[in-house]
Design a protein around this motif. Structure first.
Motif, PDB file in Angstrom:
ATOM      1  N   SER A  25       0.100  21.065  -3.008  1.00 31.13           N
ATOM      2  CA  SER A  25       1.111  21.472  -3.981  1.00 31.13           C
ATOM      3  C   SER A  25       2.242  20.444  -4.024  1.00 31.13           C
ATOM      4  N   ALA A  26       2.683  20.002  -2.863  1.00 33.99           N
ATOM      5  CA  ALA A  26       3.732  18.979  -2.800  1.00 33.99           C
ATOM      6  C   ALA A  26       3.231  17.667  -3.403  1.00 33.99           C
ATOM      7  N   ALA A  27       1.975  17.346  -3.168  1.00 32.98           N
ATOM      8  CA  ALA A  27       1.397  16.095  -3.676  1.00 32.98           C
ATOM      9  C   ALA A  27       1.419  16.054  -5.197  1.00 32.98           C
ATOM     10  N   ARG A  28       1.237  17.184  -5.824  1.00 30.09           N
ATOM     11  CA  ARG A  28       1.238  17.224  -7.290  1.00 30.09           C
ATOM     12  C   ARG A  28       2.597  16.835  -7.867  1.00 30.09           C
ATOM     13  N   SER A  29       3.643  16.988  -7.079  1.00 30.39           N
ATOM     14  CA  SER A  29       4.979  16.645  -7.575  1.00 30.39           C
ATOM     15  C   SER A  29       5.241  15.141  -7.516  1.00 30.39           C
ATOM     16  N   ILE A  30       4.381  14.395  -6.845  1.00 30.01           N
ATOM     17  CA  ILE A  30       4.534  12.941  -6.750  1.00 30.01           C
ATOM     18  C   ILE A  30       3.683  12.324  -7.847  1.00 30.01           C
ATOM     19  N   GLU A  31       4.316  11.961  -8.930  1.00 33.42           N
ATOM     20  CA  GLU A  31       3.589  11.493 -10.105  1.00 33.42           C
ATOM     21  C   GLU A  31       3.573   9.972 -10.231  1.00 33.42           C
ATOM     22  N   ASN A  32       4.525   9.299  -9.614  1.00 38.29           N
ATOM     23  CA  ASN A  32       4.627   7.856  -9.698  1.00 38.29           C
ATOM     24  C   ASN A  32       3.540   7.199  -8.843  1.00 38.29           C
ATOM     25  N   ARG A  33       2.750   6.314  -9.441  1.00 33.06           N
ATOM     26  CA  ARG A  33       1.615   5.670  -8.755  1.00 33.06           C
ATOM     27  C   ARG A  33       2.070   4.899  -7.516  1.00 33.06           C
ATOM     28  N   ARG A  34       3.171   4.165  -7.644  1.00 30.41           N
ATOM     29  CA  ARG A  34       3.694   3.408  -6.505  1.00 30.41           C
ATOM     30  C   ARG A  34       4.044   4.350  -5.355  1.00 30.41           C
ATOM     31  N   SER A  35       4.698   5.444  -5.655  1.00 25.33           N
ATOM     32  CA  SER A  35       5.079   6.423  -4.632  1.00 25.33           C
ATOM     33  C   SER A  35       3.851   7.037  -3.970  1.00 25.33           C
ATOM     34  N   GLN A  36       2.825   7.308  -4.754  1.00 29.21           N
ATOM     35  CA  GLN A  36       1.583   7.867  -4.198  1.00 29.21           C
ATOM     36  C   GLN A  36       0.971   6.911  -3.183  1.00 29.21           C
ATOM     37  N   LYS A  37       0.951   5.626  -3.528  1.00 27.94           N
ATOM     38  CA  LYS A  37       0.381   4.637  -2.610  1.00 27.94           C
ATOM     39  C   LYS A  37       1.230   4.495  -1.354  1.00 27.94           C
ATOM     40  N   ILE A  38       2.538   4.564  -1.502  1.00 22.74           N
ATOM     41  CA  ILE A  38       3.424   4.496  -0.341  1.00 22.74           C
ATOM     42  C   ILE A  38       3.179   5.693   0.578  1.00 22.74           C
ATOM     43  N   VAL A  39       3.024   6.876  -0.003  1.00 23.80           N
ATOM     44  CA  VAL A  39       2.729   8.069   0.797  1.00 23.80           C
ATOM     45  C   VAL A  39       1.431   7.872   1.568  1.00 23.80           C
ATOM     46  N   LEU A  40       0.409   7.341   0.913  1.00 19.33           N
ATOM     47  CA  LEU A  40      -0.864   7.101   1.605  1.00 19.33           C
ATOM     48  C   LEU A  40      -0.708   6.072   2.716  1.00 19.33           C
ATOM     49  N   LEU A  41       0.037   4.994   2.465  1.00 25.97           N
ATOM     50  CA  LEU A  41       0.294   3.993   3.515  1.00 25.97           C
ATOM     51  C   LEU A  41       0.930   4.643   4.738  1.00 25.97           C
ATOM     52  N   GLU A  42       1.981   5.406   4.500  1.00 29.31           N
ATOM     53  CA  GLU A  42       2.704   6.040   5.604  1.00 29.31           C
ATOM     54  C   GLU A  42       1.847   7.091   6.307  1.00 29.31           C
ATOM     55  N   LEU A  43       1.117   7.861   5.530  1.00 27.20           N
ATOM     56  CA  LEU A  43       0.259   8.893   6.101  1.00 27.20           C
ATOM     57  C   LEU A  43      -0.834   8.275   6.973  1.00 27.20           C
ATOM     58  N   LEU A  44      -1.452   7.204   6.484  1.00 28.83           N
ATOM     59  CA  LEU A  44      -2.487   6.524   7.266  1.00 28.83           C
ATOM     60  C   LEU A  44      -1.902   5.927   8.545  1.00 28.83           C
ATOM     61  N   ALA A  45      -0.721   5.329   8.451  1.00 33.56           N
ATOM     62  CA  ALA A  45      -0.085   4.770   9.650  1.00 33.56           C
ATOM     63  C   ALA A  45       0.194   5.870  10.668  1.00 33.56           C
ATOM     64  N   LEU A  46       0.691   6.985  10.203  1.00 36.43           N
ATOM     65  CA  LEU A  46       0.961   8.118  11.090  1.00 36.43           C
ATOM     66  C   LEU A  46      -0.333   8.678  11.686  1.00 36.43           C
ATOM     67  N   ALA A  47      -1.355   8.801  10.849  1.00 40.57           N
ATOM     68  CA  ALA A  47      -2.633   9.359  11.315  1.00 40.57           C
ATOM     69  C   ALA A  47      -3.267   8.478  12.390  1.00 40.57           C
ATOM     70  N   HIS A  48      -3.062   7.181  12.302  1.00 41.31           N
ATOM     71  CA  HIS A  48      -3.641   6.252  13.280  1.00 41.31           C
ATOM     72  C   HIS A  48      -2.733   6.004  14.479  1.00 41.31           C
ATOM     73  N   SER A  49      -1.532   6.540  14.478  1.00 42.70           N
ATOM     74  CA  SER A  49      -0.542   6.214  15.505  1.00 42.70           C
ATOM     75  C   SER A  49      -0.977   6.608  16.921  1.00 42.70           C
ATOM     76  N   ASP A  50      -1.846   7.593  17.034  1.00 42.69           N
ATOM     77  CA  ASP A  50      -2.313   7.994  18.359  1.00 42.69           C
ATOM     78  C   ASP A  50      -3.634   7.320  18.734  1.00 42.69           C
ATOM     79  N   GLY A  51      -4.073   6.371  17.893  1.00 44.06           N
ATOM     80  CA  GLY A  51      -5.311   5.653  18.181  1.00 44.06           C
ATOM     81  C   GLY A  51      -6.569   6.366  17.713  1.00 44.06           C
ATOM     82  N   ARG A  52      -6.397   7.525  17.103  1.00 45.32           N
ATOM     83  CA  ARG A  52      -7.547   8.286  16.590  1.00 45.32           C
ATOM     84  C   ARG A  52      -7.273   8.644  15.136  1.00 45.32           C
TER      85      ARG A  52
END
Length: 85
Positions: free
Chosen positions: A11-38
């Motif tokens: 639901s929150a993701a639907r509010s992010i309509e700007n393509r650049r912002s979507q890619k930034i969210v994915l960058l940050e999310l992936l960095a966070l997801a990998h932060s523990d090495g898994r």
């Protein structure tokens, strides 16, 4: 049916309509997801759902994932440099 947390994220993701912002969210999310090495199945599934919801191609997502891996390698190298006397 998705759990409440997944529905809230989507639901929150639907509010992010700007393509650049979507890619930034994915960058940050992936960095966070990998932060523990898994990169768990839950984390992977969330990234996949978001990229599909935002119509980010698997090729684009692959480029983002590769950047995150290079960034993580540089951070590890930097930490190693700092620990040398």
């Amino acid at each position: 049916d998705q759990p409440l947390e997944a529905r809230s994220v989507m639901s929150a993701a639907r509010s992010i309509e700007n393509r650049r912002s979507q890619k930034i969210v994915l960058l940050e999310l992936l960095a966070l997801a990998h932060s523990d090495g898994r990169f768990s199945l839950v984390e992977s599934g969330l990234v996949k759902r978001l990229s599909e919801a935002w119509e980010i191609s698997s090729k684009e997502l692959g480029v983002i994932e590769a950047w995150v891996e290079r960034h993580r390698a540089l951070l590890a190298e930097g930490l190693d440099l700092c620990s040398k006397e």
